[in-house]
Design a protein around this motif. Sequence first.
Motif, PDB file in Angstrom:
ATOM      1  N   VAL A 122      11.949  -9.519 -80.868  1.00 54.16           N
ATOM      2  CA  VAL A 122      11.622  -8.655 -79.733  1.00 54.16           C
ATOM      3  C   VAL A 122      12.352  -9.181 -78.508  1.00 54.16           C
ATOM      4  O   VAL A 122      12.266 -10.376 -78.196  1.00 54.16           O
ATOM      5  CB  VAL A 122      10.106  -8.614 -79.472  1.00 54.16           C
ATOM      6  CG1 VAL A 122       9.799  -7.774 -78.229  1.00 54.16           C
ATOM      7  CG2 VAL A 122       9.367  -8.059 -80.685  1.00 54.16           C
ATOM      8  N   ARG A 123      13.083  -8.285 -77.835  1.00 58.83           N
ATOM      9  CA  ARG A 123      13.779  -8.657 -76.606  1.00 58.83           C
ATOM     10  C   ARG A 123      13.603  -7.545 -75.575  1.00 58.83           C
ATOM     11  O   ARG A 123      13.830  -6.369 -75.894  1.00 58.83           O
ATOM     12  CB  ARG A 123      15.266  -8.902 -76.864  1.00 58.83           C
ATOM     13  CG  ARG A 123      16.076  -9.254 -75.603  1.00 58.83           C
ATOM     14  CD  ARG A 123      17.524  -9.511 -75.934  1.00 58.83           C
ATOM     15  NE  ARG A 123      17.666 -10.707 -76.778  1.00 58.83           N
ATOM     16  CZ  ARG A 123      18.803 -11.052 -77.365  1.00 58.83           C
ATOM     17  NH1 ARG A 123      19.883 -10.294 -77.229  1.00 58.83           N
ATOM     18  NH2 ARG A 123      18.856 -12.151 -78.106  1.00 58.83           N
ATOM     19  N   ASP A 124      13.176  -7.918 -74.389  1.00 62.24           N
ATOM     20  CA  ASP A 124      12.927  -6.959 -73.314  1.00 62.24           C
ATOM     21  C   ASP A 124      11.966  -5.861 -73.769  1.00 62.24           C
ATOM     22  O   ASP A 124      12.132  -4.684 -73.425  1.00 62.24           O
ATOM     23  CB  ASP A 124      14.251  -6.336 -72.831  1.00 62.24           C
ATOM     24  CG  ASP A 124      15.224  -7.375 -72.289  1.00 62.24           C
ATOM     25  OD1 ASP A 124      14.743  -8.372 -71.718  1.00 62.24           O
ATOM     26  OD2 ASP A 124      16.446  -7.180 -72.447  1.00 62.24           O
ATOM     27  N   GLY A 125      10.977  -6.272 -74.546  1.00 63.71           N
ATOM     28  CA  GLY A 125       9.964  -5.337 -75.008  1.00 63.71           C
ATOM     29  C   GLY A 125      10.390  -4.429 -76.140  1.00 63.71           C
ATOM     30  O   GLY A 125       9.600  -3.606 -76.602  1.00 63.71           O
ATOM     31  N   ARG A 174       4.646  -7.219 -83.585  1.00 60.72           N
ATOM     32  CA  ARG A 174       5.524  -6.057 -83.761  1.00 60.72           C
ATOM     33  C   ARG A 174       6.503  -6.271 -84.916  1.00 60.72           C
ATOM     34  O   ARG A 174       6.869  -5.315 -85.610  1.00 60.72           O
ATOM     35  CB  ARG A 174       6.274  -5.782 -82.449  1.00 60.72           C
ATOM     36  CG  ARG A 174       5.394  -5.175 -81.359  1.00 60.72           C
ATOM     37  CD  ARG A 174       6.013  -5.246 -79.993  1.00 60.72           C
ATOM     38  NE  ARG A 174       6.012  -6.627 -79.477  1.00 60.72           N
ATOM     39  CZ  ARG A 174       6.368  -6.952 -78.234  1.00 60.72           C
ATOM     40  NH1 ARG A 174       6.749  -6.001 -77.385  1.00 60.72           N
ATOM     41  NH2 ARG A 174       6.337  -8.217 -77.852  1.00 60.72           N
ATOM     42  N   VAL A 175       6.917  -7.507 -85.137  1.00 61.73           N
ATOM     43  CA  VAL A 175       7.776  -7.807 -86.288  1.00 61.73           C
ATOM     44  C   VAL A 175       6.990  -7.643 -87.578  1.00 61.73           C
ATOM     45  O   VAL A 175       7.463  -7.049 -88.554  1.00 61.73           O
ATOM     46  CB  VAL A 175       8.349  -9.229 -86.172  1.00 61.73           C
ATOM     47  CG1 VAL A 175       9.156  -9.587 -87.419  1.00 61.73           C
ATOM     48  CG2 VAL A 175       9.227  -9.362 -84.932  1.00 61.73           C
ATOM     49  N   PRO A 189      12.208 -19.254 -82.657  1.00 67.14           N
ATOM     50  CA  PRO A 189      11.378 -19.799 -81.576  1.00 67.14           C
ATOM     51  C   PRO A 189      10.790 -18.738 -80.661  1.00 67.14           C
ATOM     52  O   PRO A 189       9.823 -19.011 -79.953  1.00 67.14           O
ATOM     53  CB  PRO A 189      12.352 -20.712 -80.818  1.00 67.14           C
ATOM     54  CG  PRO A 189      13.720 -20.249 -81.199  1.00 67.14           C
ATOM     55  CD  PRO A 189      13.592 -19.737 -82.596  1.00 67.14           C
ATOM     56  N   ASP A 190      11.351 -17.524 -80.681  1.00 68.04           N
ATOM     57  CA  ASP A 190      10.841 -16.451 -79.816  1.00 68.04           C
ATOM     58  C   ASP A 190       9.816 -15.572 -80.520  1.00 68.04           C
ATOM     59  O   ASP A 190       9.470 -14.503 -80.037  1.00 68.04           O
ATOM     60  CB  ASP A 190      11.991 -15.583 -79.305  1.00 68.04           C
ATOM     61  CG  ASP A 190      12.836 -14.995 -80.437  1.00 68.04           C
ATOM     62  OD1 ASP A 190      12.467 -15.171 -81.620  1.00 68.04           O
ATOM     63  OD2 ASP A 190      13.862 -14.360 -80.146  1.00 68.04           O
ATOM     64  N   GLY A 191       9.318 -16.004 -81.687  1.00 74.09           N
ATOM     65  CA  GLY A 191       8.332 -15.217 -82.422  1.00 74.09           C
ATOM     66  C   GLY A 191       8.944 -14.230 -83.395  1.00 74.09           C
ATOM     67  O   GLY A 191       8.228 -13.440 -84.014  1.00 74.09           O
ATOM     68  N   GLY A 192      10.256 -14.293 -83.560  1.00 75.73           N
ATOM     69  CA  GLY A 192      10.923 -13.416 -84.509  1.00 75.73           C
ATOM     70  C   GLY A 192      10.959 -14.007 -85.907  1.00 75.73           C
ATOM     71  O   GLY A 192      10.359 -15.053 -86.188  1.00 75.73           O
ATOM     72  N   ALA A 240      17.265  -6.048 -84.363  1.00 80.95           N
ATOM     73  CA  ALA A 240      17.646  -6.834 -85.540  1.00 80.95           C
ATOM     74  C   ALA A 240      19.160  -6.982 -85.577  1.00 80.95           C
ATOM     75  O   ALA A 240      19.896  -6.096 -85.130  1.00 80.95           O
ATOM     76  CB  ALA A 240      17.146  -6.182 -86.821  1.00 80.95           C
ATOM     77  N   GLU A 241      19.587  -8.111 -86.109  1.00 80.93           N
ATOM     78  CA  GLU A 241      21.009  -8.358 -86.353  1.00 80.93           C
ATOM     79  C   GLU A 241      21.151  -8.866 -87.776  1.00 80.93           C
ATOM     80  O   GLU A 241      20.499  -9.840 -88.164  1.00 80.93           O
ATOM     81  CB  GLU A 241      21.570  -9.380 -85.365  1.00 80.93           C
ATOM     82  CG  GLU A 241      21.633  -8.870 -83.937  1.00 80.93           C
ATOM     83  CD  GLU A 241      22.202  -9.900 -82.983  1.00 80.93           C
ATOM     84  OE1 GLU A 241      22.467 -11.035 -83.440  1.00 80.93           O
ATOM     85  OE2 GLU A 241      22.361  -9.580 -81.795  1.00 80.93           O
TER      86      GLU A 241
END
Length: 423
Positions: free
Chosen positions: A394-397, A227-228, A349-352, A401-402
Motif C-alpha cells: 500500500v502506497r499513498d492509500g 488490504r493486502v 517492512p511497510d506491511g506489504g 504491485a510490482e
Amino acid sequence: MAQDRAGRAGAAGFALLVGGLAGAALAGHWGTAAALVGAVAGAVGLAACDAVARARQRPGEIPPLWSRIAMSVALAAPLGWVAGRLGAVPLLVGVGTGLLVGLLGVRPQKVLLGPVVGLLVGLALAIWWEAPAAIVAGATVLAYRTLSALIFRDPQVSLLAERVSAADLPFVVPLAARTRYVGTGYVRDLAAAIGGDFRADAPDVGIVASFDELAGPGFDPSGVDPRVREFYEHTTRFSLDIVPEWRLWVRPGYLLYRSLVARPLGQANVPMNQRETQRGIRSRIDTISPEGDGVVGIRGWIRSFADTDEPIYVGIYTTYRHAGRGYVSVGFPLPQASFTATLVPEPRPDGGLVLTSRSDLDQPGHYLTYIDPESGELTALAVHGFAERLDVYVRDGALRAEHAFWVFGLPFLVLHYEIRTKP
C-alpha cells in the motif's frame, strides 16, 4: 521394464543412424570408400558412447555431458555437409553453426558466444587446413559445447524427477491442458473431465482460501496490511490495471514467441505495451468444488483482453505447507504439461507482502512438468534460469504491485499493477 527396454532400443537405433550419417559426412571428402568406412565407424562409435552413457545413468538423471556433446557433434556434421554441398564456404559454415548452437543455448551470453567460436574455428581450420564443411561444423559444436561447459557452470535446467507420483512433488501443480489450446474455458473443461461443481466468474472469492495458510518461520500473516490480505482472500473484489515494462533486449524474441507460441496456445500472452492494456483487462476466477459441497478445491485466475476475451494467462492457484512453512504454487496448464511457479512468502517492512522464487529453500522455483495422460505420473524439469518476485503493498492509500522477472540472471520484464476496489 518393457517400456524401458523399448526406450533403450530406440535410443540405440537413433545413435546408430546419427553416427552413421556423421561418419559418412566427415569422411565423404575423401571418396565413397572413405565415406562407407566412416559411416560404419561413426555408427559403432556413437552407439557405444550411448550404451556406456546409459549404463552409467542413474534413475532420474539425464545422460552425462560428454555423451550429449558427442551426439550434438554427430548431428552437426551432416548439416555442415549439406551446407557445403549447397555452396557455403567452410568459414560461413562455422559462423552459421556457431549461431545455431548459440541460439539453442538460449542464454544471451551463449547466443553471443556461438558465432564467435564458429568464426575462430572456421578461421583456424582455413589457415591450417582447407577442412571440409562437415568437419568445420562438427569442430565448431565440439569447441562451443566444451567452452560453454567450462564457462557456464551453473545449470539452467536440470531433470528433477522422472515418472513419479504427484505426491512426491508437492511444489508442482499437476494439471495439464487436454487440447492444444488452453484458453479462457480451461477450468470449465477441466470440471467436465474430473467432475465437481463448476462456477464461472465466482463472486467474492480469492486466489487463496486463507492468508493464514502462508504462515511460517520469518513470515507472520498478522503483520501484513489488511488490504493486502483482502486482495488475496477476496481477489474478485478488485480490478487491476497493468503497465508492462519490457527490457529492450528481450522485445524481438518475445514478439516472435508471442506470435508462434503464446497466441496459438492461448496461454502466457502478456501485453507488449501500455497501449494494449488500454483495451481493458478482464479478471475473473473460475472455481471447481470437487466434492460438490461448495468447498472450493481448484481456483483458476483468468485474465483476458476485455474487448475480445483473448487470454492473457490462465493460472491455477494453490497453497500448501511443507516443514512448517506455507507456499504459493501457480500452475500454468500446457498441452499434457504444466509450468509451475512455487513462491515463498516474505514480509515487507511497510506491511506489504513479497512472493519470490529466489530462495535458498528447496521448494521455491520454476518447474516444467510432463504429465502422463494415462498414469498421471510426472516427469519434471527444474528451470533454474527463471526467477520472479511479486511485491504487493500500500502506497499513498492505494494498493499496488510490482511483478519482476529474470531469465539467466538478467531482468527482462516488470509488470506494474494498480489495484482498485470495484464499485
